[in-house]
Write an enzyme that holds these catalytic residues in place. Structure first.
Site, PDB file in Angstrom:
ATOM      1  CB  CYS A   1      -5.067   0.370 -14.377  1.00  0.00           C
ATOM      2  SG  CYS A   1      -6.186  -0.749 -13.549  1.00  0.00           S
TER       3      CYS A   1
ATOM      4  CG  HIS B   1      -1.755   1.226   1.342  1.00  0.00           C
ATOM      5  ND1 HIS B   1      -1.358   2.304   2.089  1.00  0.00           N
ATOM      6  CD2 HIS B   1      -2.917   1.559   0.769  1.00  0.00           C
ATOM      7  CE1 HIS B   1      -2.267   3.258   1.992  1.00  0.00           C
ATOM      8  NE2 HIS B   1      -3.224   2.833   1.190  1.00  0.00           N
TER       9      HIS B   1
END
Lengths: 871, 871
Positions: free
Chosen positions: B826, B452
């Site tokens: 993506c 993250h």
């Protein structure tokens, strides 16, 4: 030329696509010369056409129907709406696959004032005629016109009050006649149109209503749940009415050619004299045993006995027969294969082979392996009352009652005091194993059929209800809530792992029993099946169970469960918390004797059969305590500071443990664990061998995704094996293989096969990774998915089509490298019949499942062979 | 016929396979008539043969070598071991691909007492001759005989002491001569064999040593890391020695045809008079700037200037040239393409096109896109001192210094007081976004390149070092430890996200600067590439950045980050904790205006370019607080009881959130969220359109695995769209597509394409699921895997081969259904050059990456086209 309408004389049992199941069988019986009231069937094609035309009948349909009615009038000498000898018919739906209670029926159609008069005259029973009229108007209004049935019930009530009677049966012919008239007025008021008196108009409307009922929401839902295609459509059967309520020499009943509960070959059923079918169903009067019919109507009984036997022999299956006796004359209204219990299904299949009615293969195909699961676990007494508070996921079959506890330790403590307990957890983890072992059953709020709780419970053969989403567990306060209900530690509940029911209080259970019939079926299955069936077993007790149920080896022996017992977990924790390699090796050396003796016992039980040992799989943090108080205790026991242990626990904690540092990743970063386990397995094997046991060890690496992982581990294993062999002066044969449980392993299977003696698909993890589903978390949305029809089945139960694609790739690529590569499955799907069919088609070598599923897998493996042969 | 030996006259630059890079270029220069000391090359084939024969030379090799030496003697008039005019040679390895420092070299070979005498006579410089002898014995003993070099150093030290001098250079000819003799005795003691005086024996041993060094561990490791095949082998170059240390009219140097730092076209380099190459390298004397050579040796300088230009024009690349001047005469010893900084690489490529040396395509292929990353982020001043305490994963490029803080809230607070901060976390979560936004950089103990922290940091263009496994964070105590070092809140650190370095204190940085040369290259790339390049951008600021870097749209606009700012998170939490559908809808209605205005701003910035909006993806619990104190506060704010909120938080907690109730699963179980987001997107689009903006919205569903999920969501979107259009009286075009980020989606791509206007591969999650890796947890073993060579690269950085297999399946199946299906990527890999090559080969339509990677992706996309054209 008839297009849509077939008289019963023209069809046969083969034509159920076109005529529906009921129509086809009525035609078959008519063709056999059996006493079937004459009639005809409107085809499913007509239904589908009507549906396509948005409710408009196909052209010519009603003409064909009118012609068929004319033929019926000639055949019976009765006339539609006649005041002398009126023709009355039943209008019943009849799809190819029975959908009980879903579709509409209208009886006594053709009734009006004139016909009532005619029927009264013909039967000499005006009350019966008026009652038939009343029943018709009521049923037609409800089913065809959509009038709320409460209005009629209220009117009957008023009529009874004004006639000062209590029972319907005390109403007079006049009362009933006037009720029929009042009902028609109600219908007119509700619909704005006069009630149709014309029989042909009634018929047209009734046919439309039956067609329509195919597209009703409840019927659609039923088909969705049961996997019945919408495209089938329903047929409509128009049949001359016969009256079991025409007097005391009339009657009606339902009979089975064998006992549907036990399968015993005795004629079995109920009947009522002077009654119609709906009276039997409604339960107002208590039906009598079929054998008593001999006294009431000896001729009809004799004929029924002959006919039922002919029917069973003809259809080669137990039949469920509806019959009516009108004035002493027997009529058959329906025959179909009868529903039966699992016990009965097995016995019937075996006995029909012995009677020459079935081949062994057909008998095997008759059985639904899933249904047999209930025979392998205790089940709730079907007669008992149940206070069901919620229904979770039916995760591991069987039923159990006990006092609720909220932690594994409490479970052990309560059981040590002689209590039976049900362990209730938000979810379980490997740390709960000791508690699960002693509990009668497990209930979790979280997790699906492949959650930890479910998998372990099935392996232990214990009942489990998982993913009971309404259950809010407060383990600290030792209570759980379901809506307004709160249950606390010590309260008794019962869980049914076959239905998912959670029940307050104790419900008696019926024990499992493997009948001689079941054994016979399994013997036959053994002669036919191609797949080897093994069991997943982690302990000597599991292994013994596995052999008892006919397993041909252990396909998955998990080693982590061996790490959890009291004296061992301490050593495991010491190993994990070791600050140096030396310290870790010392801890592992203390664990070695435990592992070795576990393996030796298992090898000994499985003497002569292969045992696949899977090396350590779960992440290390699963072995460490989570709570500060426990960490403190552990730190004290190991002579470490609280902070040091806490830091290590935190360091090992993972965001997504399922995707974390586990499986061969652990063995690669801590090769000393791999070395210890290899030594334990091989020393155990040599030791067992020296005692005369035939040992076939297979070492399996978990979670391999990259071929070099397997190469790396295999090299360490082989080096260690050489060392052990040199020390012991003995060699044994062993294999090294790999789980295939990551999508990447499927993609890389060709390379992985370079280093693998066998593949074993871990379909649980493979399903998790393929879907991106965590089996512990899936309860939050999977039930909704199945309800919405987004998934047709729980993918943790039956291998999903997408997962199948990956398995195919893995098998094809693996065998591209090694043509005869041994391929196994050791996920939960190894015990699922539908999945077993897929594995057989993919030419797997072995399926492995929990010991309790082994008989089912054996049967399913045989069915797979037969199915392939038949196509 | 020569098999293994080629004189420089016979080879060319084309033959680097056979002659190695150095040999081929020496041959090329010889062919061009340049002043190269004569010599010959032993081929790589000979090396490979020797390796195959386990160290035994192939038959005939030494015969060929001896013949070549004879030719050399004739050509030079010198004789091996001659006491008048001795031939001395260098023996150097030379693989096809340069492996600096890995392979062995021996200089002055052919030296012995007679040759020393000869050299002294020839040069009139006995000290030089004795020193050459001493150097040879030392080097030969070290490299060929494997004698520990410390012994020699000790002996020199003793000699200096006994001669009472400090510097080597102060030792006399006699001293040096006797050192050479002592060295030979040491070698004899150590090896048990006399030191070889015979030049041919020396040569044979040296050739063997060079071959051997190809198989040394460090060379193997280097090749493994750099992906150089072992099968190449090394060539050996035998070349007549020339002496830059033969007196004051001699010298040696290294020069570049352009400035390797800036790329400017100036002749650039260093030299030393009266020195050998090793003196330049050893740094004992300070080299002088090349332009000063004109004064020292004007003739040689003039010739060098001419030759360097010819060489550059000949090789069409900046050259790195080694030269020696012996007695005023220039010799070239090596030429090769020179290493250069990213800045220089870009400028050189552009200017060489302008000079007509390169085509635009060749210029583009010359550049390493990854190396250009440094040009887009500030970097540490290379001259600064660094106190590195640990090295983590280089997760997001750029460098930054700041005071450390341990929570997002603290970051905001410190920054509001005007401080620059580095956020240090064990790992980050979406709740930390506001803190990451204000920080200069992020350091985490956990997580890899796709954690993250890393992903978000790259998106923001902020430096990030993740997975610094030695860092133990104690957020409560606001400190972290690395080994013995403890740093507390407010201490200053510097992180370099391009190298992973964590440094105590502040290190000055150099800002990023997009040069006009870079712009030119990117313009050319635009003309060539086939792939559309978009950016992942969540905010109007990101979108502006994206346009600035040349993005042609937004390929991924994540909507969850929009939920985290202060006033919104409250509404989000109210929505999550709603006890009824109505309450949830009310909360969503309050969120609607925020989302709508976000989208409108983004659409406005991207005027005329497509914007793909991904609907809500993370599990709901990510939006809820975890600590009791925060839960208490939240409960108070919402007027709920602590227990109720705590229960809900616990209920939503997941064991494996990555595999949990997220993505379209959330939108399916809470369709009202889907409806709100659809409304917000479409209303924003209409509103922007009304202001004259050209809007091209694409709605994207995350985490679709089953085609019916997409069908279900698409139906809701379309229904809601009709409603919005009716309300607004306006329609706009929009597309609905899906992420392909689950292995199952790849397998089911054909069906999924039924409902998709586009696919966008989410390669981060796809990599996680395919491997069963959690990007947040992978730090525990992935570095070890790469070290062990089990994986050749971080699969979160460059698309892994196994993941590629799944992508191929997804693309093939999707396009089987829709031939021209728009396919995008993506995930992080959308900005990775190697992966972009793969996507181009698979005929993707779009790659989307973080704004800062857009220039790199544009370049890589052009390279992919050129590469394909060239094969």
């Amino acid at each position: 030329m008839a297009n849509f309408v077939f008289p019963f004389e023209e069809g046969s049992a083969e034509e159920s696509d076109l005529l529906g199941g009921k129509g086809a069988n009525l035609a078959e019986m008519t063709g056999m010369g059996f006493p079937v009231p004459p009639g005809f069937t409107i085809t499913t094609k007509a239904c589908n056409e009507t549906s396509r035309r948005e409710g408009l009948f196909p052209e010519g349909l009603m003409n064909e129907v009118h012609e068929a009615i004319t033929v019926l009038e000639k055949k019976t000498g009765k006339v539609f709406g006649d005041s002398e000898n009126p023709l009355l018919v039943s209008v019943r739906s009849g799809a190819k696959i029975s959908m009980p209670g879903m579709m509409d029926t209208v009886l006594n159609l053709g009734m009006n004032d004139a016909a009532e008069k005619g029927l009264a005259k013909k039967t000499g029973n005006p009350r019966f005629a008026a009652d038939s009229h009343r029943r018709f108007v009521q049923m037609f209004s409800d089913v065809v016109l959509g009038v709320n049935h409460h209005k009629f019930e209220k009117t009957i009530q008023k009529k009874k009050e004004s006639a000062s009677v209590v029972e319907d049966t005390d109403l007079s012919a006049e009362d009933l006649h006037s009720l029929a008239q009042e009902f028609k007025r109600i219908a007119e008021q509700e619909t704005g149109k006069p009630f149709p008196d014309d029989a042909h108009l009634q018929l047209e409307a009734a046919i439309g209503a039956v067609f329509n009922s195919w597209d009703s929401n409840r019927a659609k839902k039923y088909r969705e749940i049961n996997g019945i295609p919408d495209s089938l459509g329903t047929a409509v059967n128009i049949q001359t009415m016969v009256f079991g309520n025409a007097g005391n020499s009339s009657g009606t009943g339902v009979a089975f050619t064998r006992d549907p509960s036990t399968g015993e070959k005795i004629f079995f059923g109920d009947f009522l004299m002077n009654a119609q079918g709906e009276d039997v169903v409604a339960g107002i009067r208590t039906p009598r045993e079929i054998s008593e019919l001999e006294k009431e109507s000896p001729q009809a009984y004799k004929e029924l006995i002959t006919l039922q036997e002919k029917l069973e022999n003809h259809f080669c299956d137990m039949q469920d027969i509806e019959f009516t006796i009108e004035d002493g004359k027997l009529f058959l209204l329906q025959t179909r294969s009868g529903k039966r219990t699992a016990t009965a299904a097995v016995r019937i299949a075996v006995e029909m082979v012995e009677e020459g009615l079935l081949t062994k293969e057909k008998a095997i195909m008759r059985l639904d392996p899933n249904a047999l699961d209930t025979l392998l676990h205790p089940s709730l007494d079907p007669k008992a009352q149940k206070n069901i508070i919620t229904v979770g996921i039916a995760a591991s079959p069987g039923a159990a009652s006990g006092k609720i506890v909220f932690s594994a330790d409490d479970a052990v403590e309560w059981v040590s005091k002689g209590e039976k307990v049900i362990l209730v957890r938000h979810e379980t983890s490997p740390e709960d194993i000791h508690g699960m072992h002693v509990s009668e059953g497990i209930l979790t709020a979280c997790g699906g059929k492949a959650s930890h709780a479910a998998v372990v419970a099935r392996g232990m053969g214990k009942p489990c209800v998982s993913g009971a989403a309404q259950v809010v567990v407060n383990a600290k306060a030792k209570k759980f809530m379901v809506g307004e209900t709160t249950l606390s530690e010590g309260d008794v509940i019962t869980i049914d792992g076959g239905t998912g029911e959670v029940i307050v209080g104790s419900v008696p259970t019926v024990p499992a029993h493997l009948s001689k019939y079941f054994e016979t079926i399994l013997d036959w299955a053994n002669d036919i099946r191609r797949l080897q069936v093994r069991a997943n077993a982690d302990t000597p007790a599991d292994a013994e169970n596995a052999r008892k149920f006919g397993a041909e080896g252990i396909g998955l022996c998990r080693t982590e469960h061996m790490f959890f017992s009291d004296e061992r977990i301490h050593l495991v924790r010491r190993m994990i918390l070791a600050s140096s390699l030396e310290e870790r090796i010392r801890a592992l050396e203390s664990l070695l004797p435990y592992q070795r003796s576990d393996f030796e016992e298992i090898f000994t039980v499985m003497n002569g059969l292969p045992v696949t040992v899977r090396l350590l799989d779960p992440p290390l943090h699963e072995f460490l305590p989570k709570k500060d108080s426990e960490i403190k205790e552990l730190a004290g026991g190991l002579g470490l500071s609280f902070e040091a242990v806490k830091d290590r626990v935190q360091h090992l904690t993972e965001v997504n443990p399922m995707l974390g540092h586990r499986g061969c990743r652990l063995l690669i970063t801590y090769p000393e664990i791999l070395e210890m386990q290899t030594r334990a397995i091989l020393e155990a094997a040599i030791s067992a061998m020296e005692k005369g046991v035939k040992v076939l060890p297979e070492i399996m690496l978990p979670l391999v995704g990259v071929s070099d992982e397997l190469r790396f581990c295999r090299e360490i294993i082989e080096k260690k094996a050489e060392k052990v062999f040199a020390e012991k002066g003995k060699k044994i044969e062993y294999q090294v293989g790999t789980m295939i449980e990551l999508p990447r392993a499927c993609a890389a299977a060709e390379k992985i096969a370079d280093y693998a003696d066998f593949f074993s698909f871990g379909t649980n993890d493979l399903t998790q990774m393929t879907f991106g589903f965590s089996r512990d978390d899936v309860g939050q949305f999977l039930p909704e998915y199945i309800k919405l029809g987004l998934l047709s089945a729980d993918p943790f139960e039956t291998v999903d089509a997408g997962v199948e694609e990956l398995i195919k790739i893995g098998v094809e690529r693996g065998r591209r490298n090694k043509k005869n590569l041994k391929i196994s499955v050791c996920g939960e799907h190894g015990g699922d019949p539908e999945s077993i069919d897929f594995f057989d088609n993919q030419e797997f070598t072995v399926v492995s499942c929990s010991p309790f599923r082994v008989p089912i897998a054996r049967l399913a493996a045989a069915q797979a062979v037969i199915k392939k042969k038949n196509t």
